[in-house]
Design a protein around this motif. Structure first.
Motif, PDB file in Angstrom:
ATOM      1  N   TYR A   1       0.874  -1.171   0.000  1.00 31.09           N
ATOM      2  CA  TYR A   1       0.000   0.000   0.000  1.00 31.09           C
ATOM      3  C   TYR A   1       0.912   1.221   0.000  1.00 31.09           C
ATOM      4  O   TYR A   1       1.941   1.229   0.661  1.00 31.09           O
ATOM      5  CB  TYR A   1      -0.858  -0.025   1.280  1.00 31.09           C
TER       6      TYR A   1
ATOM      7  N   TYR B   1      -3.115  10.438   3.636  1.00 31.08           N
ATOM      8  CA  TYR B   1      -4.557  10.388   3.380  1.00 31.08           C
ATOM      9  C   TYR B   1      -5.204  11.498   4.213  1.00 31.08           C
ATOM     10  O   TYR B   1      -4.890  11.657   5.386  1.00 31.08           O
ATOM     11  CB  TYR B   1      -5.106   9.016   3.803  1.00 31.08           C
TER      12      TYR B   1
ATOM     13  N   HIS C   1     -16.218   9.044   9.742  1.00 40.72           N
ATOM     14  CA  HIS C   1     -17.243   8.078   9.355  1.00 40.72           C
ATOM     15  C   HIS C   1     -18.187   7.862  10.542  1.00 40.72           C
ATOM     16  O   HIS C   1     -17.813   7.178  11.506  1.00 40.72           O
ATOM     17  CB  HIS C   1     -16.607   6.738   8.977  1.00 40.72           C
TER      18      HIS C   1
ATOM     19  N   GLU D   1      -9.469   0.737  15.444  1.00 42.52           N
ATOM     20  CA  GLU D   1      -9.591   0.909  13.990  1.00 42.52           C
ATOM     21  C   GLU D   1      -8.360   0.349  13.283  1.00 42.52           C
ATOM     22  O   GLU D   1      -7.221   0.695  13.614  1.00 42.52           O
ATOM     23  CB  GLU D   1      -9.777   2.381  13.611  1.00 42.52           C
TER      24      GLU D   1
ATOM     25  N   GLY E   1      -6.130   0.303  10.029  1.00 43.48           N
ATOM     26  CA  GLY E   1      -5.890   1.216   8.900  1.00 43.48           C
ATOM     27  C   GLY E   1      -6.549   2.553   9.203  1.00 43.48           C
ATOM     28  O   GLY E   1      -7.409   3.021   8.461  1.00 43.48           O
TER      29      GLY E   1
ATOM     30  N   GLY F   1      -5.459   5.609   9.189  1.00 38.34           N
ATOM     31  CA  GLY F   1      -4.987   6.847   8.572  1.00 38.34           C
ATOM     32  C   GLY F   1      -4.412   7.768   9.644  1.00 38.34           C
ATOM     33  O   GLY F   1      -3.676   7.329  10.534  1.00 38.34           O
TER      34      GLY F   1
ATOM     35  N   ASP G   1      -2.000   1.669  12.019  1.00 37.37           N
ATOM     36  CA  ASP G   1      -1.752   1.983  10.610  1.00 37.37           C
ATOM     37  C   ASP G   1      -0.279   1.726  10.318  1.00 37.37           C
ATOM     38  O   ASP G   1       0.570   1.893  11.192  1.00 37.37           O
ATOM     39  CB  ASP G   1      -2.097   3.449  10.312  1.00 37.37           C
ATOM     40  N   LEU G   2      -0.005   1.340   9.072  1.00 38.72           N
ATOM     41  CA  LEU G   2       1.406   1.039   8.746  1.00 38.72           C
ATOM     42  C   LEU G   2       2.201   2.275   8.384  1.00 38.72           C
ATOM     43  O   LEU G   2       3.434   2.232   8.322  1.00 38.72           O
ATOM     44  CB  LEU G   2       1.504  -0.006   7.621  1.00 38.72           C
TER      45      LEU G   2
ATOM     46  N   HIS H   1       1.313   8.956   9.132  1.00 35.92           N
ATOM     47  CA  HIS H   1      -0.071   8.989   9.618  1.00 35.92           C
ATOM     48  C   HIS H   1      -0.111   8.880  11.145  1.00 35.92           C
ATOM     49  O   HIS H   1      -0.814   9.622  11.828  1.00 35.92           O
ATOM     50  CB  HIS H   1      -0.871   7.815   9.031  1.00 35.92           C
TER      51      HIS H   1
ATOM     52  N   ALA I   1       1.906  -0.245  12.736  1.00 32.60           N
ATOM     53  CA  ALA I   1       2.125  -1.675  12.489  1.00 32.60           C
ATOM     54  C   ALA I   1       1.424  -2.093  11.214  1.00 32.60           C
ATOM     55  O   ALA I   1       0.413  -1.509  10.822  1.00 32.60           O
ATOM     56  CB  ALA I   1       1.570  -2.505  13.651  1.00 32.60           C
ATOM     57  N   ASP I   2       1.992  -3.110  10.584  1.00 30.15           N
ATOM     58  CA  ASP I   2       1.345  -3.741   9.436  1.00 30.15           C
ATOM     59  C   ASP I   2       0.396  -4.802   9.996  1.00 30.15           C
ATOM     60  O   ASP I   2       0.771  -5.548  10.916  1.00 30.15           O
ATOM     61  CB  ASP I   2       2.422  -4.382   8.542  1.00 30.15           C
ATOM     62  N   LEU I   3      -0.796  -4.895   9.425  1.00 24.84           N
ATOM     63  CA  LEU I   3      -1.771  -5.870   9.937  1.00 24.84           C
ATOM     64  C   LEU I   3      -1.274  -7.301   9.822  1.00 24.84           C
ATOM     65  O   LEU I   3      -1.771  -8.194  10.507  1.00 24.84           O
ATOM     66  CB  LEU I   3      -3.103  -5.731   9.179  1.00 24.84           C
TER      67      LEU I   3
ATOM     68  N   HIS J   1     -12.211   0.978   7.535  1.00 22.59           N
ATOM     69  CA  HIS J   1     -12.855   1.700   6.427  1.00 22.59           C
ATOM     70  C   HIS J   1     -11.779   2.059   5.405  1.00 22.59           C
ATOM     71  O   HIS J   1     -10.758   2.639   5.755  1.00 22.59           O
ATOM     72  CB  HIS J   1     -13.511   2.975   6.985  1.00 22.59           C
ATOM     73  N   GLY J   2     -12.014   1.700   4.160  1.00 24.51           N
ATOM     74  CA  GLY J   2     -11.079   2.105   3.100  1.00 24.51           C
ATOM     75  C   GLY J   2      -9.830   1.257   3.054  1.00 24.51           C
ATOM     76  O   GLY J   2      -8.804   1.720   2.564  1.00 24.51           O
TER      77      GLY J   2
HETATM   78  C1  LIG Z   1      -7.790   4.870   2.467  1.00 22.35           C
HETATM   79  S1  LIG Z   1      -6.914   4.983   3.959  1.00 22.35           S
HETATM   80  C2  LIG Z   1      -8.278   5.020   5.097  1.00 22.35           C
HETATM   81  C3  LIG Z   1      -7.976   5.708   6.400  1.00 22.35           C
HETATM   82  C4  LIG Z   1      -9.141   5.733   7.377  1.00 22.35           C
HETATM   83  N1  LIG Z   1      -9.557   4.396   7.727  1.00 22.35           N
HETATM   84  C5  LIG Z   1     -10.294   6.506   6.788  1.00 22.35           C
HETATM   85  O1  LIG Z   1     -11.266   5.879   6.359  1.00 22.35           O
HETATM   86  O2  LIG Z   1     -10.232   7.721   6.767  1.00 22.35           O
HETATM   87  C6  LIG Z   1      -6.289   3.337   4.229  1.00 22.35           C
HETATM   88  C7  LIG Z   1      -5.291   3.242   5.359  1.00 22.35           C
HETATM   89  O3  LIG Z   1      -4.955   1.866   5.570  1.00 22.35           O
HETATM   90  C8  LIG Z   1      -3.573   1.791   5.885  1.00 22.35           C
HETATM   91  N2  LIG Z   1      -3.096   0.423   5.551  1.00 22.35           N
HETATM   92  C9  LIG Z   1      -3.049  -0.153   4.337  1.00 22.35           C
HETATM   93  N3  LIG Z   1      -2.538  -1.394   4.430  1.00 22.35           N
HETATM   94  C10 LIG Z   1      -2.247  -1.604   5.737  1.00 22.35           C
HETATM   95  C11 LIG Z   1      -1.659  -2.693   6.443  1.00 22.35           C
HETATM   96  N4  LIG Z   1      -1.263  -3.799   5.835  1.00 22.35           N
HETATM   97  N5  LIG Z   1      -1.506  -2.559   7.782  1.00 22.35           N
HETATM   98  C12 LIG Z   1      -1.884  -1.423   8.424  1.00 22.35           C
HETATM   99  N6  LIG Z   1      -2.422  -0.363   7.784  1.00 22.35           N
HETATM  100  C13 LIG Z   1      -2.611  -0.435   6.462  1.00 22.35           C
HETATM  101  C14 LIG Z   1      -2.942   2.862   5.014  1.00 22.35           C
HETATM  102  O4  LIG Z   1      -1.679   3.291   5.478  1.00 22.35           O
HETATM  103  C15 LIG Z   1      -4.000   3.968   5.066  1.00 22.35           C
HETATM  104  O5  LIG Z   1      -3.739   4.885   6.090  1.00 22.35           O
END
Ligand SMILES: C[S@@+](CC[C@H](N)C(=O)[O-])C[C@H]1O[C@@H](n2cnc3c(N)ncnc32)[C@H](O)[C@@H]1O
Length: 450
Positions: free
Chosen positions: A8, A14, A19, A46, A48, A50, A71-72, A76, A97-99, A115-116
């Motif tokens: 990603y 972002y 929400h 939550e 990810g 952001g 979030d990774l 952010h 952290a990465d999920l 979300h997202g």
């Molecule tokens: C589109 S943004 C959405 C942010 C927030 N959830 C929102 O709706 O406003 C997606 C987020 O997911 C995070 N993300 C993507 N892959 C991830 C992973 N493997 N582990 C942790 N976070 C991740 C990205 O860094 C990004 O901040």
């Protein structure tokens, strides 16, 4: 062990987004409406998150709970931590952290929201996200999982392909937008076939470049079929309960009448939801999952419903003029239901059990349940929060108004009386920041308290 490589993008931020479906009170009210007990008001998380904007608003509005964002993207998380510190929110923490490798995150969490993320990551992260939820969800907890869905979301793979093909341009976002706008102008077949594509493009033209990069320039953009997502969770022992978007739980208001008839007798959840997605040309889903548990019986369900206290939101339209603008077209609100309901709520917050005694609803709790869920979805009514005078909310709002005055994008303010946030358009944000704006909003945001 080597850390997983992000699939990603991490080189652009972002923008902050709020929400309302992620608010504890919203999730509880929807679950209760569907016949399930509300999760404990314990720990919310939550995946990810952001810049943690939603998490900050909700932590400030619900000081009796704990909030965690993961979030990774280190930038952010740095922004999220700085905002939480400046607002003095000590019930909120963020983990970078990465999920796929979520070390040091113990849980259990009573509410897990995302979300997202799911449609913007590859299968490995999608599986890790579902596994995280299955491992970390508390026994009575709920997970709310948003994603772009088939078939409506599939149309936007075309936008994704255009933006990705512009990746080598000096400004790929501007290039992609210009190419899409030219195609629309030329009445390209895609825009003729997909009526909502033009609207989506108009919306994109108002968004900051960071938003467009995240939505359309990641390697993956994959609208998902309900069956695939439900399978990810059912394989891990979780059960689909409905949607965090109340409208999607009400067939009468969200499915064209003829299509609804073709659903009669379809009992299998995956087939039924897949057919509904076709009937609505569903572009986005917000699915709720819990651990297996029999739904409450009728009496227990009524008792759960009767415990929820509802409030009218500032700016609610007069009941006589109420029309719901749904994805399948305008749905007229029946004034015989909504006039007495909104008149009662205009007098002050009321328990479901009290509204139930008003004539059109007496002996018809199902009707009241549906009317309140429509009002929640339409931004007219909301469950009451638990901490109307949360000091963190006023601190956070003052901070956000100062950020907005400096030109920052601030989509919503913290509404502690609702245990949630409330979207505020930029012009109104400026008025509120300058000490003006409607009194009802100043009170909702705690702006005149010392
Ligand atoms: C589109 S943004 C959405 C942010 C927030 N959830 C929102 O709706 O406003 C997606 C987020 O997911 C995070 N993300 C993507 N892959 C991830 C992973 N493997 N582990 C942790 N976070 C991740 C990205 O860094 C990004 O901040």
């Amino acid at each position: 062990m080597t850390a997983p490589q992000p699939d990603y993008l991490t080189d652009h931020d972002y923008p902050p987004v709020f929400h309302p479906e992620q608010a504890p009170g919203w999730l509880a009210a929807v679950l209760v409406a569907l016949g399930h007990p509300a999760p404990a008001r314990g720990h919310w998380c939550e995946l990810g998150c952001g810049e943690g904007f939603s998490a900050a608003l909700l932590a400030a509005a619900n000081p009796d709970m704990r909030f965690t964002g993961i979030d990774l993207n280190p930038r952010h998380i740095a922004t999220a931590r700085a905002r939480a510190k400046a607002a003095g929110l000590d019930n909120l923490e963020f983990h970078c952290a990465d999920l796929r490798d979520p070390q040091g995150l113990a849980g259990p969490f009573d509410m897990i929201v995302t979300h997202g993320v799911l449609s913007w990551v590859g299968p490995e992260v999608r599986t890790a996200l579902a596994a995280f939820i299955a491992t970390h969800l508390a026994p009575g907890g709920v997970a709310a999982v948003q994603y772009m869905s088939e078939p409506g979301g599939a149309a936007f793979r075309a936008f994704h392909a255009v933006f990705r093909a512009c990746a080598g341009a000096p400004d790929p976002v501007a290039e992609g937008l210009a190419r899409l706008a030219a195609l629309r102008e030329a009445k390209a077949g895609f825009f003729q076939m997909h009526a909502h594509a033009a609207q989506t493009l108009d919306n994109l033209l108002t968004q900051p470049p960071g938003y467009i990069r995240h939505e359309y320039m990641n390697a993956t953009f994959q609208p998902l079929a309900f069956g695939e997502v439900a399978g990810l969770f059912s394989d891990r022992g979780l059960v689909w309960r409905g949607s965090a978007t109340p409208l999607d739980n009400i067939d009468a208001a969200s499915i064209p009448e003829q299509a609804a008839r073709s659903l009669a007798g379809v009992r299998d959840t995956v087939l039924r939801e897949t057919m509904k997605d076709l009937a609505r040309n569903q572009a986005l889903r917000y699915d709720l999952f819990t651990r297996p548990k029999a739904p409450a019986g009728d009496e227990a369900h009524l008792a759960l419903l009767r415990g929820v206290v509802w409030a009218l939101l500032p700016g609610a339209p007069p009941p006589a003029a109420l029309t719901f603008t749904t994805p399948i077209g305008p749905v007229e609100a029946d004034p015989r239901l909504y006039a007495p309901l909104l008149t009662r709520l205009a007098q002050g917050p009321a328990r479901f059990g009290d509204i139930e005694t008003i004539p059109p609803f007496a002996g018809r709790p199902g009707l009241l349940n549906q009317a309140l869920q429509m009002a929640l979805w339409a931004g007219i009514a909301h469950p009451l929060g638990r901490a109307p005078r949360a000091p963190g909310a006023a601190r956070l709002n003052r901070l956000l108004l100062a950020e907005a005055a400096q030109g920052a994008r601030v989509p919503a303010l913290c509404a502690a009386p609702l245990g949630s946030g409330r979207a505020v358009p930029p012009a109104q944000m400026a008025d509120l920041g300058a000490g003006g704006g409607p009194q009802a909003l100043r009170a909702l945001f705690g702006l005149d308290r010392g």
